[in-house]
Design an enzyme around this catalytic site. Structure first.
Site: not given
Length: 325
Positions: A148, A244
């Site tokens: 991240k 997703k």
């Protein structure tokens, strides 16, 4: 048919941080569909980035309860809810109920081959280079690490992780945290550090520059990709899409998106929100034969469901029907 809506909180192992903030719990909603002796379940994660909350998703689902009890089908439901978390939980609950009623596993209902175990990426939370290096050292045995990132200091973060896990494959997720100038500055350095993929470098509403910026590393659309209607915007700007379930609004649309995206020549990543094994199970089916699997949600939790997906390191194993499908 009866409907139950459950609001659950699952503790995260430590703190999970991305460019938008940190969290210590995964907040999920579970839809249960009860018919005769059968119970179908689906899980979703309301996501503030898309204007969702626990309250808003429950408010979307509640008015459909009467229609569901009167016989609303999964196919009919698709047009009553937009792509998003609410439809995901309900769509997956319908699929699970269907499997249980017919005594079949989900791959049998879909008429596809039995799924195989998958190797998932493992996410290192946004932190200082020193702490991310330590996390990399602790997870250096994993074949694929996802980092991240946030913008300033990202090259130092990736370099630290590469030092801590020299043999791991690395992909990165900027979560819309860069701008065009940062992109041009950072990407050449990431090439040197052998980064294989960059997820959503620019904001979804301001990514037109990707049409002409150099792409020496595969670019993956996340926030820019929701359902099939996203594809015209994506083609020419990205090389890959992140499917997703909470963005597509369930397994039904996720499978359709995967098929159409592959026909358009896009590579496929299947990702997840931070959630339990119940949310990963439908995505496990979509993730068969894709280029990148990122279904590590349960690995980041302090506790998972009693019936859960088992992991051997980063390998996800086929789950039992007591969990889902």
């Amino acid at each position: 048919m009866k409907v139950n809506l459950l609001d659950e909180s699952w503790p995260i192992r430590g703190t999970f941080t991305i460019s938008r903030g940190s969290k210590t719990h995964a907040q999920v909603i579970v839809v249960e569909l009860l018919q005769d002796k059968y119970v179908g379940r689906g899980e979703c994660v309301p996501y503030a980035r898309y204007g969702e909350s626990i309250e808003s998703v429950l408010a979307e689902l509640a008015p459909l309860a009467v229609k569901i009890e009167e016989g609303l089908t999964r196919q009919q439901m698709q047009s009553l809810l937009p792509a998003g978390a609410a439809r995901n939980a309900l769509d997956c609950a319908y699929w699970d109920l269907e499997c249980k009623k017919y005594g079949q596993r989900i791959w049998q209902r879909l008429a596809v081959a039995m799924p195989k175990p998958l190797i998932t990426a493992y996410t290192l939370s946004l932190d200082t280079p020193e702490r991310m290096k330590q996390a990399a050292i602790e997870n250096a045995y994993r074949p694929l690490l996802k980092l991240k990132l946030a913008g300033k200091g990202d090259v130092e973060r990736v370099a630290a992780v590469r030092e801590g896990a020299p043999d791991a494959r690395i992909i990165v997720d900027a979560n819309e945290g860069w701008n065009e100038a940062l992109y041009l500055e950072i990407v050449p350095e990431l090439v040197k550090l052998k980064v294989e993929m960059i997820e959503q470098p620019l904001p979804a509403n301001n990514d037109s520059a990707l049409k002409y910026l150099p792409r020496p590393i595969t670019l993956c659309a996340d926030e820019s990709c929701h359902d099939r209607r996203s594809l015209p915007h994506i083609i020419g700007r990205y090389d890959m899409i992140n499917i997703k379930m909470d963005k597509t609004g369930g397994l039904t649309e996720a499978l359709a998106l995967k098929e159409e995206a592959e026909k358009a020549g896009l590579k496929i990543m299947v990702g997840c929100m931070l959630a339990t094994s119940l949310a990963m199970a439908p995505a496990f089916m979509v993730a068969q034969n894709v280029q990148v699997v990122d279904l590590d949600g349960p690995l980041l939790l302090a506790k998972d469901r009693e019936e859960c997906i088992t992991f051997n390191g980063s390998q996800m194993n086929i789950y039992q029907d007591a969990l889902w499908g």
